[in-house]
Scaffold this active site. Sequence first.
Site, PDB file in Angstrom:
ATOM      1  CB  SER A   1      44.163  31.575  30.643  1.00  0.00           C
ATOM      2  OG  SER A   1      44.627  32.081  31.869  1.00  0.00           O
ATOM      3  N   PRO A   2      40.860  30.184  29.520  1.00  0.00           N
ATOM      4  CG  PRO A   2      38.697  29.594  30.167  1.00  0.00           C
ATOM      5  CD  PRO A   2      40.087  29.734  30.700  1.00  0.00           C
ATOM      6  CG  LEU A   3      37.001  33.566  28.792  1.00  0.00           C
ATOM      7  CD1 LEU A   3      36.020  34.377  29.642  1.00  0.00           C
ATOM      8  CD2 LEU A   3      36.325  33.114  27.507  1.00  0.00           C
TER       9      LEU A   3
ATOM     10  CG  PHE B   1      36.208  40.324  28.045  1.00  0.00           C
ATOM     11  CD1 PHE B   1      34.891  40.137  27.669  1.00  0.00           C
ATOM     12  CD2 PHE B   1      36.883  39.291  28.662  1.00  0.00           C
ATOM     13  CE1 PHE B   1      34.254  38.926  27.918  1.00  0.00           C
ATOM     14  CE2 PHE B   1      36.257  38.081  28.909  1.00  0.00           C
ATOM     15  CZ  PHE B   1      34.936  37.895  28.540  1.00  0.00           C
TER      16      PHE B   1
ATOM     17  CE1 TYR C   1      47.159  29.482  41.126  1.00  0.00           C
ATOM     18  CE2 TYR C   1      44.978  28.577  41.454  1.00  0.00           C
ATOM     19  CZ  TYR C   1      46.101  28.745  40.663  1.00  0.00           C
ATOM     20  OH  TYR C   1      46.147  28.184  39.407  1.00  0.00           O
TER      21      TYR C   1
ATOM     22  CD  GLU D   1      35.707  47.268  23.573  1.00  0.00           C
ATOM     23  OE1 GLU D   1      35.767  47.449  22.341  1.00  0.00           O
ATOM     24  OE2 GLU D   1      34.834  46.568  24.125  1.00  0.00           O
TER      25      GLU D   1
ATOM     26  N   GLY E   1      42.671  34.926  29.920  1.00  0.00           N
ATOM     27  CA  GLY E   1      42.838  35.660  31.181  1.00  0.00           C
ATOM     28  C   GLY E   1      42.145  37.020  31.143  1.00  0.00           C
ATOM     29  N   GLY E   2      41.154  37.177  30.255  1.00  0.00           N
ATOM     30  CA  GLY E   2      40.416  38.444  30.143  1.00  0.00           C
ATOM     31  C   GLY E   2      40.802  39.237  28.897  1.00  0.00           C
TER      32      GLY E   2
HETATM   33  P1  NAP Z   1      39.871  33.272  32.121  1.00  0.00           P
HETATM   34  O1  NAP Z   1      38.466  32.788  32.288  1.00  0.00           O
HETATM   35  O2  NAP Z   1      40.519  33.205  30.781  1.00  0.00           O
HETATM   36  O3  NAP Z   1      40.010  34.786  32.593  1.00  0.00           O
HETATM   37  C1  NAP Z   1      39.304  35.258  33.707  1.00  0.00           C
HETATM   38  C2  NAP Z   1      39.350  36.767  33.633  1.00  0.00           C
HETATM   39  O4  NAP Z   1      38.500  37.177  32.561  1.00  0.00           O
HETATM   40  C3  NAP Z   1      38.829  37.380  34.906  1.00  0.00           C
HETATM   41  O5  NAP Z   1      39.615  38.504  35.235  1.00  0.00           O
HETATM   42  C4  NAP Z   1      37.413  37.780  34.542  1.00  0.00           C
HETATM   43  O6  NAP Z   1      36.957  38.928  35.241  1.00  0.00           O
HETATM   44  C5  NAP Z   1      37.558  38.114  33.072  1.00  0.00           C
HETATM   45  N1  NAP Z   1      36.249  37.952  32.420  1.00  0.00           N
HETATM   46  C6  NAP Z   1      35.545  36.829  32.242  1.00  0.00           C
HETATM   47  N2  NAP Z   1      34.372  37.093  31.636  1.00  0.00           N
HETATM   48  C7  NAP Z   1      34.344  38.442  31.434  1.00  0.00           C
HETATM   49  C8  NAP Z   1      33.414  39.335  30.842  1.00  0.00           C
HETATM   50  N3  NAP Z   1      32.260  38.886  30.308  1.00  0.00           N
HETATM   51  N4  NAP Z   1      33.734  40.650  30.783  1.00  0.00           N
HETATM   52  C9  NAP Z   1      34.897  41.097  31.291  1.00  0.00           C
HETATM   53  N5  NAP Z   1      35.828  40.297  31.883  1.00  0.00           N
HETATM   54  C10 NAP Z   1      35.546  38.977  31.951  1.00  0.00           C
HETATM   55  O7  NAP Z   1      40.705  32.379  33.123  1.00  0.00           O
HETATM   56  P2  NAP Z   1      41.898  32.650  34.177  1.00  0.00           P
HETATM   57  O8  NAP Z   1      41.343  33.275  35.395  1.00  0.00           O
HETATM   58  O9  NAP Z   1      43.065  33.279  33.532  1.00  0.00           O
HETATM   59  O10 NAP Z   1      42.280  31.144  34.480  1.00  0.00           O
HETATM   60  C11 NAP Z   1      41.255  30.261  34.966  1.00  0.00           C
HETATM   61  C12 NAP Z   1      41.798  29.354  36.037  1.00  0.00           C
HETATM   62  O11 NAP Z   1      42.832  28.525  35.495  1.00  0.00           O
HETATM   63  C13 NAP Z   1      42.459  30.026  37.238  1.00  0.00           C
HETATM   64  O12 NAP Z   1      41.521  30.489  38.186  1.00  0.00           O
HETATM   65  C14 NAP Z   1      43.278  28.895  37.795  1.00  0.00           C
HETATM   66  O13 NAP Z   1      42.452  28.050  38.580  1.00  0.00           O
HETATM   67  C15 NAP Z   1      43.717  28.156  36.538  1.00  0.00           C
HETATM   68  N6  NAP Z   1      45.109  28.490  36.127  1.00  0.00           N
HETATM   69  C16 NAP Z   1      46.040  27.505  36.120  1.00  0.00           C
HETATM   70  C17 NAP Z   1      47.346  27.798  35.756  1.00  0.00           C
HETATM   71  C18 NAP Z   1      48.386  26.714  35.761  1.00  0.00           C
HETATM   72  O14 NAP Z   1      49.582  27.017  35.626  1.00  0.00           O
HETATM   73  N7  NAP Z   1      47.998  25.462  35.905  1.00  0.00           N
HETATM   74  C19 NAP Z   1      47.715  29.103  35.368  1.00  0.00           C
HETATM   75  C20 NAP Z   1      46.725  30.090  35.362  1.00  0.00           C
HETATM   76  C21 NAP Z   1      45.413  29.762  35.727  1.00  0.00           C
HETATM   77  P3  NAP Z   1      35.585  38.834  36.104  1.00  0.00           P
HETATM   78  O15 NAP Z   1      35.867  38.001  37.284  1.00  0.00           O
HETATM   79  O16 NAP Z   1      35.306  40.256  36.443  1.00  0.00           O
HETATM   80  O17 NAP Z   1      34.521  38.243  35.215  1.00  0.00           O
END
Ligand code: NAP
Length: 292
Positions: free
Chosen positions: A202-204, A210, A49, A212, A206-207
């Site tokens: 990436s529970p959401l 949201f 990262y 549209e 990865g965004g």
């Molecule tokens: P995510 O929670 O699915 O997506 C986060 C994204 O969604 C951010 O860009 C966030 O923007 C946006 N978001 C969340 N709430 C929102 C809202 N209400 N309105 C608009 N946008 C919103 O998770 P992720 O970041 O993809 O993954 C989570 C974590 O998993 C990573 O940080 C990492 O630690 C881990 N990961 C692990 C692997 C692996 O290979 N093991 C791979 C990928 C990720 P805002 O910040 O603006 O809210």
Amino acid sequence: MTLSSLGCSRVVAGMWRVLEWKMSERELSNYVQDAIESGISTFDHADVYGRGAVETLFGQALTYSPGQRHKLQLVSKVGIRPTNSPGVRIKHYDTSATYLRDSVEQSLVRLKTDYLDLFLIHRPDPLPCLDEIAEAAQTLKQQGKIRAFGVSNYSTQQFDLLHARTALSTNQFECSPFEAGAVESGMFTALAQADVSPMIWSPLGGGRLFSETDPVAVRVREAMKSVQEHLGASSWQAIAYAWLFRLPGTPYVIAGSRRREALVDALEGVKLQLSREHWFAILEAARGQPVA
Ligand code: NAP
């Protein structure tokens, strides 16, 4: 060790996007304190990262609140060697014992700590030596440099093969209504059988949730809003997390948002209980058709 016995919080704060957040060390320190006060004590890192810059920033942020280390669980992942790292021409995976041990040392220096709570292999290596991996994990535990060991993005078979040689505390993989491969493959049930909790990234989506313009996202959101109304939940985002928490094996979910409200949604998701029909309505919305 189970994630529960390590003291991990069911909602984990994901640090992958930290550099996009453009936070100062002080601001990241405040984010960490806020998270801890809300009940999120586990932070997910990887050496790749920001090519180490995220761990470095986090380590610096921790210096603003000394004496807090015991309140946190630090997770980090290694094994990916990107191009332009010293001596690397071709991006590749490396799970040799020497590389794993050296990588942990470097993460510890960057994070300004003397142990990781959980150390994961980031991606399955097509050229693994399982005995070497097991030996490295054992040595690191004996040296007190890691409390527990696990993997990320492993298939059920890859997990079982390594788990037979050394105890794995989790498999961290992607899951959401958009990416439900682990649901369909039986990964959750297999881990539950082994008394191992999954960690979900990436529970959401990865965004994507949201968007549209993405018709699948629009449908899934509508389904979540309907469940929200039924349950009287404060937001449909809380339902997105509750959908994952409903899966077998007591999942831990890594939220990737910079915003406090998103973490609060995730925490609410732990408490909500979706019925089978609620859960399948969201799956159906993602697939665009009912289950067979
Ligand atoms: P995510 O929670 O699915 O997506 C986060 C994204 O969604 C951010 O860009 C966030 O923007 C946006 N978001 C969340 N709430 C929102 C809202 N209400 N309105 C608009 N946008 C919103 O998770 P992720 O970041 O993809 O993954 C989570 C974590 O998993 C990573 O940080 C990492 O630690 C881990 N990961 C692990 C692997 C692996 O290979 N093991 C791979 C990928 C990720 P805002 O910040 O603006 O809210």
